[in-house]
Design an enzyme around this catalytic site. Structure first.
Site, PDB file in Angstrom:
ATOM      1  N   THR A 139      -4.997   5.829  -2.663  1.00  0.00           N
ATOM      2  CA  THR A 139      -5.683   5.424  -1.451  1.00  0.00           C
ATOM      3  C   THR A 139      -4.600   5.006  -0.467  1.00  0.00           C
ATOM      4  O   THR A 139      -3.790   4.131  -0.761  1.00  0.00           O
ATOM      5  CB  THR A 139      -6.653   4.261  -1.726  1.00  0.00           C
ATOM      6  OG1 THR A 139      -7.555   4.648  -2.767  1.00  0.00           O
ATOM      7  CG2 THR A 139      -7.433   3.890  -0.477  1.00  0.00           C
ATOM      8  N   MET A 174       0.844  -1.164   0.000  1.00  0.00           N
ATOM      9  CA  MET A 174       0.000   0.000   0.000  1.00  0.00           C
ATOM     10  C   MET A 174       0.878   1.212   0.000  1.00  0.00           C
ATOM     11  O   MET A 174       1.991   1.078   0.452  1.00  0.00           O
ATOM     12  CB  MET A 174      -0.977  -0.081   1.155  1.00  0.00           C
ATOM     13  CG  MET A 174      -0.429   0.219   2.504  1.00  0.00           C
ATOM     14  SD  MET A 174      -0.896   1.550   3.453  1.00  0.00           S
ATOM     15  CE  MET A 174      -1.667   2.814   2.914  1.00  0.00           C
ATOM     16  N   PRO A 175       0.609   2.285  -0.491  1.00  0.00           N
ATOM     17  CA  PRO A 175      -0.677   2.773  -0.971  1.00  0.00           C
ATOM     18  C   PRO A 175      -1.147   2.068  -2.253  1.00  0.00           C
ATOM     19  O   PRO A 175      -0.352   1.456  -2.959  1.00  0.00           O
ATOM     20  CB  PRO A 175      -0.431   4.255  -1.257  1.00  0.00           C
ATOM     21  CG  PRO A 175       0.889   4.600  -0.699  1.00  0.00           C
ATOM     22  CD  PRO A 175       1.632   3.332  -0.521  1.00  0.00           C
ATOM     23  N   LEU A 176      -2.435   2.214  -2.520  1.00  0.00           N
ATOM     24  CA  LEU A 176      -3.033   1.715  -3.746  1.00  0.00           C
ATOM     25  C   LEU A 176      -3.158   2.884  -4.709  1.00  0.00           C
ATOM     26  O   LEU A 176      -3.802   3.882  -4.396  1.00  0.00           O
ATOM     27  CB  LEU A 176      -4.411   1.118  -3.443  1.00  0.00           C
ATOM     28  CG  LEU A 176      -5.288   0.759  -4.635  1.00  0.00           C
ATOM     29  CD1 LEU A 176      -4.637  -0.318  -5.490  1.00  0.00           C
ATOM     30  CD2 LEU A 176      -6.662   0.316  -4.156  1.00  0.00           C
TER      31      LEU A 176
END
Length: 135
Positions: free
Chosen positions: A72, A1-3
């Site tokens: 995200t 992550m992040p996405l």
């Protein structure tokens, strides 16, 4: 992550897309200080008639190379976000010939309980990922 989710006009080759994704990954690594394998990227391609990205009255010119990136992520500080914006446009311009005026970014923040990387578990909560989850 992040996405990272990328929205762009269809028509780029697989090689062009890989170059774009690699450039964005370099910017994300440098700005957010995450591990190399924190790489989650999705590309959505749109017909030109279904992709409108204007300039909010800022007089920013757009071309067919426009890219919208939605990030995200767990919460990030202002400095890290601003560094990401700058590094992203630099990397995309240098590697892909995409003008900074053709790059729009939106950050969506969430928290540890909002992530499962698989196996039906919330790895940030179970402790499988460290306190900062590699962030």
């Amino acid at each position: 992550m992040p996405l990272l989710t990328f929205h762009l006009v269809e028509g780029r080759t697989d090689t062009e897309l890989k170059t774009l994704l690699d450039a964005a990954h370099r910017a994300m690594l440098a700005a957010f200080k995450v591990p190399e394998r924190d790489r989650y990227q999705i590309v959505h391609e749109h017909k030109p008639s279904r992709f409108i990205v204007e300039d909010t009255g800022l007089d920013i010119p757009r071309t067919e190379k426009v890219v919208v990136v939605q990030v995200t992520t767990r919460p990030r500080g202002r400095a890290a976000k601003e560094l990401f914006y700058r590094l992203l446009v630099e990397e995309l311009e240098r590697s892909c010939g995409i003008a900074p005026s053709d790059v729009m970014v939106s950050m969506v923040e969430n928290s540890d309980e909002d992530w499962s990387f698989g196996l039906g578990r919330a790895q940030f909560l179970t402790g499988e990922l460290g306190g900062n989850g590699g962030d």
